[in-house]
Enzyme design. Structure first.
Site, mmCIF file in Angstrom:
data_model
loop_
_atom_site.group_PDB
_atom_site.id
_atom_site.type_symbol
_atom_site.label_atom_id
_atom_site.label_comp_id
_atom_site.label_asym_id
_atom_site.label_seq_id
_atom_site.Cartn_x
_atom_site.Cartn_y
_atom_site.Cartn_z
ATOM 1 N N PRO A 1 25.514 -44.331 15.348
ATOM 2 C CA PRO A 1 25.673 -44.269 16.807
ATOM 3 C C PRO A 1 24.900 -45.362 17.521
ATOM 4 O O PRO A 1 23.703 -45.496 17.329
ATOM 5 C CB PRO A 1 25.088 -42.887 17.139
ATOM 6 C CG PRO A 1 24.084 -42.637 16.068
ATOM 7 C CD PRO A 1 24.611 -43.310 14.830
ATOM 8 N N TRP B 1 18.248 -46.217 10.317
ATOM 9 C CA TRP B 1 19.263 -45.207 10.042
ATOM 10 C C TRP B 1 19.488 -44.984 8.557
ATOM 11 O O TRP B 1 19.661 -43.845 8.115
ATOM 12 C CB TRP B 1 20.561 -45.624 10.729
ATOM 13 C CG TRP B 1 21.510 -44.518 10.943
ATOM 14 C CD1 TRP B 1 21.252 -43.303 11.515
ATOM 15 C CD2 TRP B 1 22.898 -44.508 10.579
ATOM 16 N NE1 TRP B 1 22.398 -42.549 11.543
ATOM 17 C CE2 TRP B 1 23.413 -43.256 10.984
ATOM 18 C CE3 TRP B 1 23.737 -45.435 9.970
ATOM 19 C CZ2 TRP B 1 24.749 -42.925 10.784
ATOM 20 C CZ3 TRP B 1 25.064 -45.103 9.791
ATOM 21 C CH2 TRP B 1 25.561 -43.863 10.185
ATOM 22 N N ASP C 1 24.035 -42.593 20.503
ATOM 23 C CA ASP C 1 22.620 -42.286 20.391
ATOM 24 C C ASP C 1 22.069 -42.323 21.812
ATOM 25 O O ASP C 1 22.165 -43.344 22.490
ATOM 26 C CB ASP C 1 21.954 -43.349 19.514
ATOM 27 C CG ASP C 1 20.592 -42.915 19.040
ATOM 28 O OD1 ASP C 1 20.235 -41.742 19.236
ATOM 29 O OD2 ASP C 1 19.882 -43.755 18.466
ATOM 30 N N GLN D 1 18.613 -51.751 9.854
ATOM 31 C CA GLN D 1 18.639 -50.285 9.778
ATOM 32 C C GLN D 1 18.040 -49.755 8.484
ATOM 33 O O GLN D 1 18.059 -48.560 8.244
ATOM 34 C CB GLN D 1 20.075 -49.777 9.915
ATOM 35 C CG GLN D 1 20.685 -50.050 11.267
ATOM 36 C CD GLN D 1 19.929 -49.389 12.384
ATOM 37 O OE1 GLN D 1 19.357 -48.315 12.221
ATOM 38 N NE2 GLN D 1 19.870 -50.027 13.535
ATOM 39 N N LYS E 1 17.758 -62.629 24.609
ATOM 40 C CA LYS E 1 18.036 -62.845 26.029
ATOM 41 C C LYS E 1 17.175 -63.975 26.583
ATOM 42 O O LYS E 1 17.639 -64.805 27.347
ATOM 43 C CB LYS E 1 17.761 -61.559 26.810
ATOM 44 C CG LYS E 1 18.926 -60.585 26.753
ATOM 45 C CD LYS E 1 18.643 -59.387 27.646
ATOM 46 C CE LYS E 1 19.438 -58.171 27.166
ATOM 47 N NZ LYS E 1 18.783 -56.911 27.488
ATOM 48 N N LYS F 1 17.435 -66.836 16.096
ATOM 49 C CA LYS F 1 17.741 -65.461 16.455
ATOM 50 C C LYS F 1 18.268 -65.429 17.890
ATOM 51 O O LYS F 1 17.761 -66.137 18.755
ATOM 52 C CB LYS F 1 16.453 -64.644 16.369
ATOM 53 C CG LYS F 1 16.667 -63.186 16.054
ATOM 54 C CD LYS F 1 15.336 -62.555 15.713
ATOM 55 C CE LYS F 1 15.455 -61.051 15.693
ATOM 56 N NZ LYS F 1 14.235 -60.424 15.216
ATOM 57 N N TRP G 1 15.095 -41.267 15.958
ATOM 58 C CA TRP G 1 15.677 -41.555 14.641
ATOM 59 C C TRP G 1 16.019 -40.273 13.898
ATOM 60 O O TRP G 1 16.878 -40.272 13.018
ATOM 61 C CB TRP G 1 14.737 -42.397 13.788
ATOM 62 C CG TRP G 1 14.668 -43.812 14.282
ATOM 63 C CD1 TRP G 1 13.625 -44.401 14.926
ATOM 64 C CD2 TRP G 1 15.692 -44.788 14.175
ATOM 65 N NE1 TRP G 1 13.952 -45.692 15.237
ATOM 66 C CE2 TRP G 1 15.206 -45.961 14.777
ATOM 67 C CE3 TRP G 1 16.982 -44.786 13.633
ATOM 68 C CZ2 TRP G 1 15.957 -47.124 14.860
ATOM 69 C CZ3 TRP G 1 17.720 -45.949 13.718
ATOM 70 C CH2 TRP G 1 17.208 -47.096 14.320
#
Length: 1066
Positions: free
Chosen positions: A68, A597, A107, A593, A633, A630, A557
RNA sequence: GCGCGAGUAGCUUAGUCGGCUGGAGCACCCGGCUGAUAACCGGGAGGUCGCAGGUUCAAGUCCUGCCUCGCGCACCA
């Protein structure tokens, strides 16, 4: 000649043919954005996604679990990458006949949501939130969660990620929370849940502790006072020196850690130092103990060594507390003694680590291990607790550095102070230094199930395998208990209640249980979030007193870790739903993750079900910008997926992502790469389709009813290649090599189909009659396009579908995955050779300065396999009148012996250079004769036929070239370079035709339009009547004049001749 | 500091068990082909296969060390 191309008015006139069910319709130029957005409408009207799933409802299930995302952030290009790989596997499996349900998920809890709201409402501390009102705050959070939901949905739909967004699982739903509670209760009942402390970076201003990710945001270099402190031993006059950069932790000191094997030294001060900065000092005769290695760096006095000792010799010695009374001894036997710790080093400080249990992770762990008192000297606001010291009580710790230094100086316990520069974590919101602070916390005892975790992990098929064995395995081998509670507001509330009287703990596992246990008169929470659950008082099953909820929410989590069952509201939801969908077959997320996750899924399934959670896990590499940086913003190098959706389209974007590299490697996302993919792959494919569809429409071709025609060797070849590609694609999909599979498909489409098959077949379709040859070509093109569209459908679902619908009348997403057929390796090899020879011919012409349009009377192929079935193709490609086989090799070539290093290397080892030299020096002809006779010996080694290769090299003076094939054999091509008047005439005719055709194109003439043509030639070879007629036919010059002499208008020169020409429409 | 991965032409990359002249694409130059194509074909230029050692008859490929980048872990007393 027959009909040309069906463009322009000609093709409009046949549009009535479009009425045929499966007869392809003519197509237009590619507008991928219009194509895709139009198709999206069709999909939604026809419910293609739903049908593609339900059509396979009887199939074996393939279970996918969606990780999610949070919708309070804008979706970026990395989400598109992840969704592409999720989608392509699900689509592929669906086409294979599996039943692949795809439930979306969101999520919705956690700190990031709270921070967004805090920023917006300027609530920068817990007090501020509570003053604002928790209920109102959580309501803001609940709304904030959906800020970008529309953006997510648009992105998801536009990129064609097929997933059920209408009935997703949402972690904030009470049903989801209830499943989470149930899971936690399973852990609680297995005694896997306990309460303890965890040392966390904590900001007293905001009242928040930070995850390591957030800590990383706020590192700043600071210069702070560090101090060397004398800890006076009780059984001797000596003091142990310890060093710290955080003087505020000194009142909390309860131990000194030494390395058991580190060498320490005890010294006696013999005289005053020559100069001294700052506070501190030592008396003459005073004795100090510190690591031998650091003695010179630390001690500023002249000293004499008293003794050397090991850390283990110091262990157990007691010393006097620095701030008596700040901490109570309680029943600790080890408080204020020297303790051993194997992590102590002598890289800085004194080799003795001042240990304040509550203010360092190592300190805390060590304290727990050896039984130091775990008491705070600092409150939750960052101020010293009352009773620490009169000069410190109630003051913010960071303001007390100077006071503490003075206090210790005054009592003679300070040896030195030194300014120290280091990186220290700061609150990224307020800029204040973070305090490492032991927080009350609930833990899941992951250390108790470590073996099971490792065992289950070994059952997971990881792609790439090293993430599973390496990174994830390493993480599991070092598994720590999972701190699962957060002192926050917006999250799944921790369902543990504690009795106010007897301290009995109870974990609630369902709404029903909550209601049943509620104390009389207590409200029962309707919404399972805070603050409502906080108001529910339970009645203690042990003593009937009131129980109050532990005021924590869960690590978000934990929420997503419950997805495999909480998405079905297990065990309260539809029966069997969970059981039939667990463990899942496939998950796919970014490699970040691993600790997220991937871990929490396994952690929860292990502790709750004692089972693996997922069988296959694709771990995707990071997305970087075109420079390998990477995306962030702040750097402004974020790629907006819409830039590409609106330009090259989602197909090209997806295809680029899949073919740019292995999925697990970092992807340097290059916008030009998407452009290239579009131009190369999709334009080409579209034009193949257009080429076929236009003629098929014109001819009323119907794949089901039109006669099959007669397959040519060219057709047989491309169909063999097609079967090869199907088999390779399948095998590479199975082994997760999606990038290789798709590169192979692209190569097939661009190289084999477009640049060879279609190019070589163009004239076959110009035949107006329904010839056997044309029909076979059309059936072949149909087969290729249908199959290719199925192969690429999982990756680029739009164009594949448009093509498939046009050719087969149904969506490709309802079609089956192609099965491969027989492959004629021989024909593939032969065609490879033909193409090589065609290229070789062009090379020969360049070398011999003979232009391509000037025909050669004869070409000879020397040795090699039988290519006679392709001689017509070859003759055209080479522009030769005839192709012949030449048996008499010696006429053009000689044989040269080449060493086979692999074979010789094994035989001769270190003597290889000598043998190679021998072969190079030897005369090829006589060596070959000797080998034949079996008596060739070079440098003492017998050389046999396996040790050499025979290469043919053309003799000097021939327009010829030799190519070596992989099996060591060689084929040569020889072209006759002589000119005849007939050849010169033909060549000139071709040059003229070419120019005139270009002029026609410039004039934008329709194919069938006639022209008036005038041509003047000077110093040119004679043009024969047949060639003049050929020019007239090719250029549709119903009015043509050919004159000798200088002309006007456009002109060109070729081989010394000048040609003028004038073209006008009639 | 530890672990994982990567480093090949200006850029993106292929390179299998160590073996024959390290292949492609983009961009550049020259030439050619072309009425499906924004393509294609031939030639040119462009490579210290990150660096240094080692093993071997032979290393882009195997080994060791180092450098750079990315990711993760740990540490920051």
């Amino acid at each position: 000649m027959g009909r040309v191309s069906p463009k322009g008015a000609g093709f409009k006139s046949c549009s009535h043919l479009a009425g045929f069910m499966v007869a392809p319709k003519p197509t237009d130029e590619l507008d991928s954005v219009a194509l895709e957005t139009g198709l999206l409408k069709t999909w939604s009207e026809e419910e293609v996604f739903e049908n593609s799933v339900q059509n396979r409802a009887d199939g074996e299930p393939f279970i996918f679990l969606e990780g999610p995302p949070t919708a309070n952030g804008k979706p970026g290009i990395h989400h598109v990458v992840a969704r592409t790989f999720k989608d392509l596997v699900c689509r592929w499996k669906t086409m294979e006949g599996y039943f692949v349900e795809r439930k979306g998920g969101w999520d919705t809890h956690g700190l990031p949501v709270e921070i967004e709201v805090q920023k917006r409402l300027d609530l920068m501390s817990n007090e501020a939130i509570e003053a604002f009102g928790m209920e109102e705050f959580n309501k803001e959070c609940r709304d904030s969660v959906w800020t970008y939901e529309a953006a997510w949905r648009e992105m998801t739909e536009r990129m064609a990620y097929w997933c059920d967004l209408d009935e997703p699982y949402v972690t904030l739903h009470d049903n989801y929370i209830e499943s989470g509670w149930w899971a936690l209760k399973q852990m609680f009942e297995k005694d896997l849940l306990y309460r303890g402390y965890k040392v966390l970076p904590y900001c007293p201003q905001t009242g928040t502790s930070y995850s390591s990710h957030e800590v990383a945001l706020g590192y700043k270099e600071v210069e702070e006072p560090s101090v060397y402190i004398k800890f006076k031993l009780e059984d001797s006059d000596a003091s142990i020196l310890a060093w710290t950069t955080t003087p505020w932790t000194l009142p909390g000191n309860v131990g000194l850690a030494v390395g058991p094997d580190v060498e320490y030294i005890r010294v006696r001060v013999t005289s005053e130092p020559e100069n001294w900065d700052g506070h501190g000092g030592a008396e003459i005769g005073e004795e100090l103990i510190l690591a031998k290695d650091l003695f010179k760096e630390v001690i500023r006095h002249h000293c004499e060594e008293v003794e050397t000792l090991l850390g283990s010799d110091l262990v157990g010695r007691s010393y006097e507390p620095l701030f008596p009374g700040a901490i109570e001894r309680g029943d600790s036997k080890t408080a204020w003694t020297v303790i051993e710790a194997d992590w102590v080093t002598t890289t800085d400080g004194t080799g003795v680590v001042h240990t304040a249990v509550m203010y360092g992770e190592d300190d805390y762990n060590l304290g727990m291990e050896v039984g130091l008192p775990a008491q705070h000297t600092v409150d939750i606001n960052g101020a010293f607790l009352k009773g620490t010291h009169p000069a410190l009580d109630g003051r913010y710790v960071k303001d007390c550095d100077a006071t503490i230094i003075e206090l210790l100086h005054d009592t003679g316990l300070l040896y030195r102070e030194k300014m120290y520069t280091h990186d220290y974590p700061h609150c990224w919101r307020t800029g204040h230094p973070l305090l490492y602070y032991a927080m009350d916390s609930w833990f899941v005892r992951m250390t108790a199930v470590k073996d099971r975790l490792l065992e289950f992990n070994s059952q997971v098929e990881w792609a790439p395998d090293w993430v599973g064995e390496g990174r994830f395995g390493e993480w599991l081998r070092n598994v720590k208990d999972w701190a699962i509670s957060r002192e926050r507001y917006w999250g799944t509330p921790l369902p543990v209640w504690i009795c106010t009287k007897c301290e009995h703990q109870h974990c609630v596992g369902s709404r029903e249980e909550l209601a049943a246990m509620a104390a009389e008169g207590s409200p029962v929470a309707d919404d399972l979030h805070r603050p409502f659950v906080d108001d529910t008082i339970l009645s203690c099953p042990e003593c009937n007193s009131d129980m109050k909820r532990e005021p924590f929410v869960m690590d978000c989590w934990f929420d997503s870790g419950c997805a495999s069952f909480a998405q079905w509201h297990h065990p309260f939801g539809e029966e069997g739903k969970f059981e039939n969908n667990f463990p899942v077959d496939y998950i796919c997320e970014g490699v970040d993750q691993t600790r997220g996750w991937f871990y929490t899924l396994l952690a929860v399934s292990t502790t709750v079900f004692d089972s693996i959670c997922y069988k296959r896990c694709l771990s995707l590499g990071l997305i970087l910008d075109a420079e390998g940086k990477k995306m962030s913003k702040s750097k402004g190098n974020i790629v907006d997926p819409w830039d590409h959706f609106n330009r090259e389209g989602a197909d090209a974007t997806r295809w680029y992502m899949v073919t740019a590299g292995a999925p697990w490697n970092p992807l340097k996302f290059d916008p030009n790469g998407v452009r290239e993919t579009y131009g190369k792959m999709f334009l080409t494919l579209w034009n193949i389709h257009r080429f076929h569809a236009d003629y098929a429409a014109l001819d009323g071709f119907d794949p089901d009813t039109s006669p099959k025609g007669k397959e040519t060797p060219l057709d047989k070849w491309i169909l063999s290649r097609l079967n090869q590609v199907i088999a390779a694609t399948h095998a590479q999909f199975e082994s997760w090599d999606f990038h290789k599979a798709c590169r192979g498909i692209e190569d097939f489409i661009v190289n084999d189909v477009s640049n060879w098959y279609v190019r070589r077949s163009r004239r076959r379709l110009w035949d107006e009659a329904a010839s056997e040859d044309k029909l076979s070509c059309q059936h072949t093109l149909h087969k290729i396009l249908v199959t290719v569209s199925r192969l690429i459908a999982p990756v680029s679902p739009f164009m594949a579908d448009v093509i498939h619908r046009n050719l087969e009348g149904e969506s490709v997403h309802l079609a089956n995955w192609p099965e491969d057929g027989t492959v004629d390796e021989g024909i593939i090899e032969a065609m490879g050779l033909v193409r090589e020879l065609a290229e070789t011919g062009r090379r020969i012409r360049v070398d011999n300065d003979r232009r391509q349009r000037l025909p050669c009377s004869e070409g000879w192929i020397v040795s090699g396999p039988d290519l006679s079935s392709f001689h017509d193709i070859l003759a055209e490609e080479l522009n030769v009148e005839t192709i012949s086989l030449e048996k008499d090799l010696d006429r053009f070539q000689s044989e040269v012996v080449h060493p086979n290093r692999r074979s010789l290397g094994a035989k001769c080892r270190q003597d290889l250079p000598a043998v190679l030299a021998g072969i190079a020096d030897g005369d090829s002809e006589s060596m070959l004769a000797s080998i034949e006779a079996g008596n060739l010996v070079i440098a003492g080694y017998e050389i046999t036929a396996e040790d050499i290769e025979i290469r043919r090299v053309e003799r000097v003076g021939f327009a010829a070239e030799t190519i070596q094939s992989s099996d060591g054999s060689s084929v040569s091509l020889v072209l006759d370079m002589s000119d005849t008047p007939e050849l010169l005439s033909k060549g000139l005719a071709r040059d003229i035709t070419r120019r005139v055709q270009a002029a026609r194109k410039d004039l934008n003439l329709a194919i069938e339009e006639q022209i008036k043509l005038e041509v003047w030639t000077k110093d040119a070879p004679e043009l024969f009547e047949s060639d003049l007629q050929w020019i007239i036919d090719e250029t549709r010059a119903s009015n043509a004049e050919f004159l000798v002499g200088e002309g006007s208008g456009e002109s060109f020169e070729v081989d010394g001749a000048t040609v003028w020409y004038s073209v006008s429409a009639l």
